[in-house]
Design an enzyme around this catalytic site. Structure first.
Site, mmCIF file in Angstrom:
data_model
loop_
_atom_site.group_PDB
_atom_site.id
_atom_site.type_symbol
_atom_site.label_atom_id
_atom_site.label_comp_id
_atom_site.label_asym_id
_atom_site.label_seq_id
_atom_site.Cartn_x
_atom_site.Cartn_y
_atom_site.Cartn_z
ATOM 1 C CD GLU A 109 41.809 48.551 43.009
ATOM 2 O OE1 GLU A 109 40.780 48.440 43.688
ATOM 3 O OE2 GLU A 109 42.770 47.753 43.072
ATOM 4 C CD GLU A 165 41.300 43.607 41.630
ATOM 5 O OE1 GLU A 165 42.053 44.545 41.946
ATOM 6 O OE2 GLU A 165 40.605 43.608 40.583
#
Length: 243
Positions: A85, A107
């Site tokens: 990210e 995740e």
């Protein structure tokens, strides 16, 4: 949290230093660019503290995307979760061509989402369905696959990634910094607007350049058949302190 605060200070230092004309993010770790949050901390820290950390990382990412300096991610190692990210928050991503490197957002395997802007940044770069598939399967991909899917921009042998990233940065440094920054803001901010608003934003940014010293230097150099000296115009006679 200590790393996030250090990263925030670094991004703000870039934002407020006119002599920094391009920023390159790398890692001193030989195996990892970044793997995001410490999973043990996710379990041990109070939920509201993790929430603050997550919000802070989003704020850092938005500062990177709205700062008129180009950020380059130099990825030579695993780049997972919050690390990917962070790389997506950069304007360009150079990665080492090593099939042992993993890139992805796992995740989902923790019962979470890619909540450091991953659910929003990834589908802005790649096909929506491919982005959703990566997010809901936790799939990891190789650097070559990341290039094929447009997750990264350039693929080089691992021992050449640093040189290639800095060569690109050196090229950007020679361009008119004000125009480079306005191009970045026109793209990043304009894509979030309706077309009519984006065109008005573009016009405002262009008007800020018309009549500027860099525009005068560029047109004069063109008309007199010489190389423009944008660094000299923007910083005086001294070379930029950082690239």
């Amino acid at each position: 949290m200590d790393v996030l605060l250090e990263l925030q200070r670094a991004v703000e230092a870039v934002r407020f230093d006119d002599e920094v004309r391009c920023a390159v993010f790398g890692s001193e770790n030989e195996r990892f660019f970044s793997t995001g949050f410490d999973i043990q901390e996710l379990q041990d820290e109070p939920a509201h503290q993790i929430g603050y950390a997550s919000q802070t990382s989003k704020e850092i990412i938005m500062k990177m995307r709205t700062t008129d300096t180009i950020f380059i991610a130099m990825i030579n190692g695993h780049c997972m979760g919050g690390g990917l990210e962070l790389a997506l928050a950069c304007d360009f991503r150079f990665v080492g061509d090593d099939d042992d490197y993993n890139l992805g957002m796992p995740e989902i395997n923790l019962g979470l989402i890619a909540g450091e802007a991953g659910t929003q940044l990834l589908p802005r770069y790649i096909n929506r369905s491919d982005a959703l598939k990566m997010l809901i399967t936790g799939e990891t991909i190789t650097p070559a696959e990341a290039l094929e899917r447009d997750v990264v921009d350039e693929l080089h042998p691992p021992d050449e990634v640093e040189d290639k990233a800095f060569e690109f940065a050196e090229m950007i440094v020679q361009k008119p910094n004000l125009a480079v920054g306005n191009n970045k803001l026109a793209v990043n901010e304009g894509l979030e607007m309706p077309l009519s608003d984006a065109l008005a934003h573009e016009r405002e940014l262009q008007n800020n350049l018309l009549g500027s010293d860099v525009a005068k230097e560029g047109t004069d150099a063109f008309l007199n058949d010489r190389d423009p000296d944008f660094i000299g115009v923007e910083l005086g006679d001294e070379e930029p302190a950082d690239e």
